[in-house]
Enzyme design. Structure first.
Site, mmCIF file in Angstrom:
data_model
loop_
_atom_site.group_PDB
_atom_site.id
_atom_site.type_symbol
_atom_site.label_atom_id
_atom_site.label_comp_id
_atom_site.label_asym_id
_atom_site.label_seq_id
_atom_site.Cartn_x
_atom_site.Cartn_y
_atom_site.Cartn_z
ATOM 1 N N ARG A 4 10.976 -32.540 20.358
ATOM 2 C CA ARG A 4 9.848 -32.219 19.468
ATOM 3 C C ARG A 4 9.840 -33.102 18.221
ATOM 4 N NH1 ARG A 4 7.069 -26.799 19.086
ATOM 5 N NH2 ARG A 4 5.760 -27.085 17.279
ATOM 6 N N GLY A 17 17.203 -33.104 14.773
ATOM 7 C CA GLY A 17 17.836 -34.024 15.726
ATOM 8 C C GLY A 17 16.890 -35.114 16.202
ATOM 9 N N CYS A 18 15.661 -34.737 16.475
ATOM 10 C CA CYS A 18 14.676 -35.709 16.961
ATOM 11 C C CYS A 18 14.328 -36.724 15.883
ATOM 12 C CB CYS A 18 13.426 -34.997 17.468
ATOM 13 S SG CYS A 18 13.781 -33.922 18.886
ATOM 14 N N THR A 19 14.300 -36.292 14.640
ATOM 15 C CA THR A 19 14.033 -37.216 13.538
ATOM 16 C C THR A 19 15.190 -38.193 13.375
ATOM 17 O OG1 THR A 19 12.633 -35.601 12.418
ATOM 18 C CG2 THR A 19 13.548 -37.371 11.061
ATOM 19 N N ALA A 25 14.952 -40.712 16.274
ATOM 20 C CA ALA A 25 13.841 -41.648 16.090
ATOM 21 C C ALA A 25 14.142 -42.639 14.969
ATOM 22 C CB ALA A 25 12.555 -40.879 15.799
#
Length: 157
Positions: free
Chosen positions: A38, A43-45, A48
Site C-alpha cells: 500500500r 514499510g512501503c515508503t 520506495a
C-alpha cells in the site's frame, strides 16, 4: 510465486497518470518489478524511497524499476509526488497482475487471516524471462540486494 526461468506474464496497467504501461514495452532491458501492499505506509515508503535513492544506479545498469500495488492511479500520483519517486508505479485494483505473479496471498497479522500483497520482487531479463524471484523481501534492503545482484552480473546476461 513464479520461479526463475519462467516466462514473465505480460501485462498492461495504468501508471500514476492513467497512461497504459506494458511489461513488453521494456524488451531488451532488465526490469525490477516489485510488488508492495500500500502507498504511503511505513514499510512501503521506506522501500520506495530506497529504490528512488538507487534510481540512477539502476539506470546506469540499464534496468527499469516498476512498483505495483492495488492502489489507484491518483494514490500513486500523490505518493510519487510526496516522496519524489522517479520510477513507474502501476495500479492493479482488479488484482490481475498481483494474482498472475502469485503475490496475492493469505496473510496472518495478529492472529487475523486476510488476503493481501506479499512484498515480493522479480528481476526480469531483456527477453522477458524471470531471472530472479524474491519472495517476502525486506523493505529496507530490497533495492540494495537487487542492485548488488545486477552489479555482480554486469557483463553477462
Amino acid at each position: 510465486m513464479l520461479e526463475a526461468g519462467t516466462k514473465a506474464p505480460d501485462f498492461t496497467l495504468p501508471d500514476k497518470d492513467g497512461r497504459p504501461v506494458s511489461l513488453s514495452d521494456f524488451r531488451g532491458k532488465r526490469v525490477v518489478l516489485y510488488f508492495y501492499p500500500r502507498d504511503d505506509t511505513p514499510g512501503c515508503t521506506r522501500q520506495a524511497c530506497a529504490f528512488a535513492a538507487a534510481y540512477d544506479a539502476f539506470r546506469e545498469l540499464d534496468a527499469v524499476v516498476i512498483g505495483v500495488s492495488r492502489d489507484s492511479a491518483a494514490s500513486h500520483r500523490k505518493f510519487a509526488e510526496k516522496h519524489g519517486l522517479p520510477f513507474l508505479l502501476l495500479s492493479d485494483p482488479e488484482l490481475t497482475v498481483l494474482q498472475a505473479y502469485g503475490v496475492w496471498q493469505e496473510k496472518k497479522l495478529y492472529g487475523k487471516v486476510s488476503m493481501g500483497v506479499v512484498r515480493s520482487t522479480y528481476l526480469i531479463d531483456g527477453e522477458g524471462v524471470i531471472e530472479r524471484a524474491m519472495p517476502k523481501v525486506k523493505p529496507d534492503t530490497n533495492a540494495e540486494e537487487i542492485l548488488a545482484y545486477l552489479r555482480d552480473r554486469r557483463g553477462g546476461k
